[in-house]
Design a protein around this motif. Structure first.
Motif: not given
Length: 283
Positions: A256-274
């Motif tokens: 049961e998710m609380i946070q979605v964290w993604l790094q898919d490119w140069i320059g930072g990460v994304s915290l994606i709303p559920l």
């Protein structure tokens, strides 16, 4: 007079026996003259794909041809020795590859989405990953309270039906499951390096362009009304699980998710709303 020419005769016989093979060393390329494709090129681009190690197991490198996008193919099978002489070579841990039967390895899914589409990329990785790394808070005596990582097979649904919800098939005998009974919160990490994309692009797994996804949340046992789908999700992707010993008391869990964290490119990460994550599609 005959004795003078005897060494030459022996040398000529050896050359005849070896005419179909080229010996380099215990780490060699060995190609039968009958197997070579017309106009075959054993340049530095092609040669790494034919590398044989001294332990007798071939290891495929990253041919630069994959980066350049040409049609050079990778070795798919070992050729069975055709005679005793070849068998003797094989016993020396040297192999030949039938080049015309070489096939490119395929990826486990379609190409990844554009990196700008972060929610879709997250769903893509979650859906096409067959396993992930689960981090829990350990209950083991020597590392009690410290992070502990373990590999789990996972599924968010059959290949044609992605839900974004990650399911597990676990046993109470697993240390990670013991951890979850004490503290149900965990992080599950996937890497795009599991598939073919990063290998084809020659991206190191730590390269930001080789996407990584970490899902953090609470691990819970699947409710009875959801069991049928959880079973279909796991067993359709991991059929061998259906034959695992029942004595291990396997059961289904999900994150049961609380946070979605993604790094898919140069320059930072994304915290994606559920909400964005579950609205997106990997297809």
């Amino acid at each position: 007079m005959r004795a003078r020419y005897f060494p030459l005769a022996v040398f000529a016989s050896v050359l005849c026996l070896c005419r179909s093979y080229t010996l380099r060393s215990s780490m060699s390329w060995v190609v039968s003259s009958n197997d070579v494709v017309e106009d075959a090129d054993l340049s530095e681009e092609v040669a790494p794909a034919l590398l044989v190690d001294s332990a007798g197991l071939w290891k495929q490198a990253y041919p630069s041809s994959n980066v350049l996008g040409d049609s050079v193919e990778s070795p798919a099978e070992l050729v069975k020795p055709e005679n005793d002489n070849v068998a003797q070579l094989s016993s020396s841990r040297l192999f030949s590859y039938r080049l015309e039967k070489v096939k490119k390895s395929g990826g486990s899914g379609p190409p990844p989405p554009p990196h700008q589409e972060t929610a879709r990329t997250a769903r893509y990785i979650a859906h096409y990953s067959d396993w992930g790394h689960l981090a829990t808070i350990s209950t083991l005596d020597k590392i009690n309270g410290l992070p502990f990582g373990n590999i789990f097979s996972v599924s968010d649904g059959p290949l044609d039906n992605s839900t974004g919800v990650i399911y597990f098939y676990v046993t109470p005998m697993d240390n990670s499951v013991s951890d979850l009974k004490n503290n149900p919160y965990a992080s599950l990490t996937f890497s795009e390096a599991e598939g073919e994309f990063c290998r084809q692009m020659v991206y190191d797994p730590e390269d930001p362009r080789c996407a990584r996804l970490t899902l953090t949340g609470k691990m819970v046992e699947v409710a009875p009304e959801e069991l049928a789908f959880a079973k279909e999700a796991m067993f359709s992707r991991h059929p061998v699980m259906a034959k695992w010993p029942v004595g291990h008391k396997w059961f289904f869990m999900k994150l049961e998710m609380i946070q979605v964290w993604l790094q898919d490119w140069i320059g930072g990460v994304s915290l994606i709303p559920l909400e964005d994550y579950f609205k997106a599609t990997p297809f």
